[in-house]
Design an enzyme around this catalytic site. Structure first.
Site, mmCIF file in Angstrom:
data_model
loop_
_atom_site.group_PDB
_atom_site.id
_atom_site.type_symbol
_atom_site.label_atom_id
_atom_site.label_comp_id
_atom_site.label_asym_id
_atom_site.label_seq_id
_atom_site.Cartn_x
_atom_site.Cartn_y
_atom_site.Cartn_z
ATOM 1 N N LYS A 144 -0.137 64.887 11.206
ATOM 2 C CA LYS A 144 -1.107 65.060 12.295
ATOM 3 C C LYS A 144 -0.925 66.461 12.854
ATOM 4 O O LYS A 144 0.178 66.831 13.259
ATOM 5 C CB LYS A 144 -0.874 64.036 13.407
ATOM 6 C CG LYS A 144 -1.480 62.680 13.121
ATOM 7 C CD LYS A 144 -1.436 61.799 14.357
ATOM 8 C CE LYS A 144 -2.013 60.431 14.065
ATOM 9 N NZ LYS A 144 -1.852 59.510 15.207
ATOM 10 N N ARG A 242 -0.913 52.542 11.120
ATOM 11 C CA ARG A 242 -0.324 53.744 11.753
ATOM 12 C C ARG A 242 -0.400 53.643 13.279
ATOM 13 O O ARG A 242 0.414 54.243 13.985
ATOM 14 C CB ARG A 242 -1.013 55.021 11.249
ATOM 15 C CG ARG A 242 -0.313 56.269 11.771
ATOM 16 C CD ARG A 242 -0.687 57.529 11.002
ATOM 17 N NE ARG A 242 0.025 58.663 11.565
ATOM 18 C CZ ARG A 242 0.192 59.832 10.989
ATOM 19 N NH1 ARG A 242 -0.319 60.037 9.797
ATOM 20 N NH2 ARG A 242 0.844 60.809 11.578
ATOM 21 N N HIS A 253 -0.114 57.717 28.039
ATOM 22 C CA HIS A 253 -1.173 58.722 28.204
ATOM 23 C C HIS A 253 -1.772 58.669 29.606
ATOM 24 O O HIS A 253 -2.076 59.706 30.198
ATOM 25 C CB HIS A 253 -2.254 58.539 27.134
ATOM 26 C CG HIS A 253 -1.773 58.945 25.772
ATOM 27 N ND1 HIS A 253 -2.256 58.382 24.609
ATOM 28 C CD2 HIS A 253 -0.833 59.834 25.385
ATOM 29 C CE1 HIS A 253 -1.631 58.928 23.577
ATOM 30 N NE2 HIS A 253 -0.762 59.811 24.020
#
Ligand code: GLY
Length: 372
Positions: A144, A242, A253
């Site tokens: 990523k 994933r 977050h």
């Protein structure tokens, strides 16, 4: 004493090397990848001061020269401006399609440089040399890459696997204790999501790991990247499994956004608190035993880590606002919040089936405990 974890992704397969003194041996590891004995290294100012010389010496021992670019340290570097600067510098250095770019640093440098490598000349190879615990166990592995947008973190990027990861465990001793423990939040996450025996091992050996025991650190990094590699091989582009790696991240977050992505809460600290909240939610929904969340928090507290909302200094918004911040997470699908919950330690699963009222109650109780 070097350990190797292979990531079998066909023509994108690569090795992760883990152990002490790898910077000094960088030439031997990188040499076989190179079409010509020269690499372009991108790092940040702090890491350069600590580790660039060792990398240069290690490369020179293998007859490899380097050019380097130093960027400012910090999350603000993961932006369009620094991406442009990086790509233009790589072009000015005449980095060609067959050359290798090296990312020397933590997650910010790894993500930015990986993305620059992904788009330069439609993709050049890159090597990750992660220097934080978080980067060694998480962000350097799995491909990523990207930068942040004004609308949110990591919203611009690409999947681009590295050609090699060199995780030199000696560099971990140069980290601030707080940064080391934040990275350890991601290590715990692996045990919690898929390996109860590893979590138990961490409960027993956590103090050796934080105390600097080299063998314990190598084992912790190795098991973490084995687990990450396993999941990435099953689901490279996050169509399914994933997402398990996001255990604790929906809460994290929202908390990072609520604290302004500031020093009040480091990402790994948010992950640790988020994991504890995910287990608390799982217990309230009757999915795991009532003892599991307590066990998670006890380990975090034993490690002197943040374990709850009450460990975050300063004001936090009400639960409604935190829920709104969760709804802005990029993992939201069709407006439905997605959580990673658990049927027990080491038994996580992804679900879109969590009533917002249960999440609100959990947050209300955690916020009330903070005020008490
Ligand atoms: N850090 C989560 C992932 O690589 O998928």
């Amino acid at each position: 004493m070097t350990e190797t974890v292979h990531v079998p992704l066909g023509d994108r397969a690569y090795d992760i090397r883990i152990g002490p003194g790898l910077l000094e041996q960088a030439g031997a590891f990188l040499g076989p990848l190179l079409a010509r004995p020269r690499v372009a290294v991108i790092t940040d100012e702090n890491v350069a001061q600590l580790h660039l010389e060792a990398l240069r010496d290690g490369l020179e021992k293998g007859g490899i020269s380097l050019v380097f670019l130093k960027l400012p340290a910090g999350e603000a570097t993961k932006s369009w401006g620094f991406l442009e600067q990086t790509v233009e510098w790589l072009l000015a250095q005449k980095v060609e399609r067959n050359d290798v770019v090296v990312a020397l640093g933590g997650g910010v440098i790894g993500d930015l440089v990986g993305f620059a490598a992904a788009i330069l000349r439609r993709g050049v190879r890159f090597v990750q040399v992660p220097t934080s615990l978080l980067a060694q166990v998480d962000s350097s592995v799995g491909g990523k890459t990207g930068i942040n947008a004004p609308q949110g973190k990591n919203l611009i990027g690409a999947f681009h696997q590295p050609s090699l990861v060199l995780a030199d465990t000696d560099v971990l001793s140069t980290l601030r204790r707080r940064d080391f423990l934040a990275g350890y939040g991601e290590v715990i996450k692996y045990g919690l999501l898929g390996d109860a025996i590893f979590f138990q091992w961490l409960e027993e050996h956590g103090s050796r790991i934080s105390g600097g025991d080299a063998a314990a650190r190598i084992s912790a990094v190795k098991r973490s990247v084995e687990m990450k590699a396993d999941i990435v091989v099953r689901d490279e582009t996050e169509q399914g499994d994933r997402a398990l790696l996001n255990l604790g991240h929906t809460f994290c977050h929202a908390l990072e956004a609520a604290t302004g992505y500031s020093g009040r809460l480091l990402h790994g600290e948010g992950v640790a608190i988020g994991c504890a909240l995910a287990f608390e939610l799982s217990a309230r929904l009757g999915l795991c035993s009532q003892e599991d969340p307590g066990r998670v928090r006890t380990h975090l507290r034993n490690m002197r880590m943040k374990a709850d909302l009450s460990d975050i200094e300063g004001d936090l918004p009400e639960s409604e606002k935190l829920l709104e911040l969760m709804a802005q997470d990029k993992k939201v699908v069709d407006g439905q919040l997605r959580f990673v919950l658990a049927r027990g330690i080491g038994q996580a699963f992804v679900t879109g089936d969590v009533p917002a009222s249960d999440v609100r109650d959990l947050l209300d109780d955690a916020l009330a405990a903070r005020r008490a």
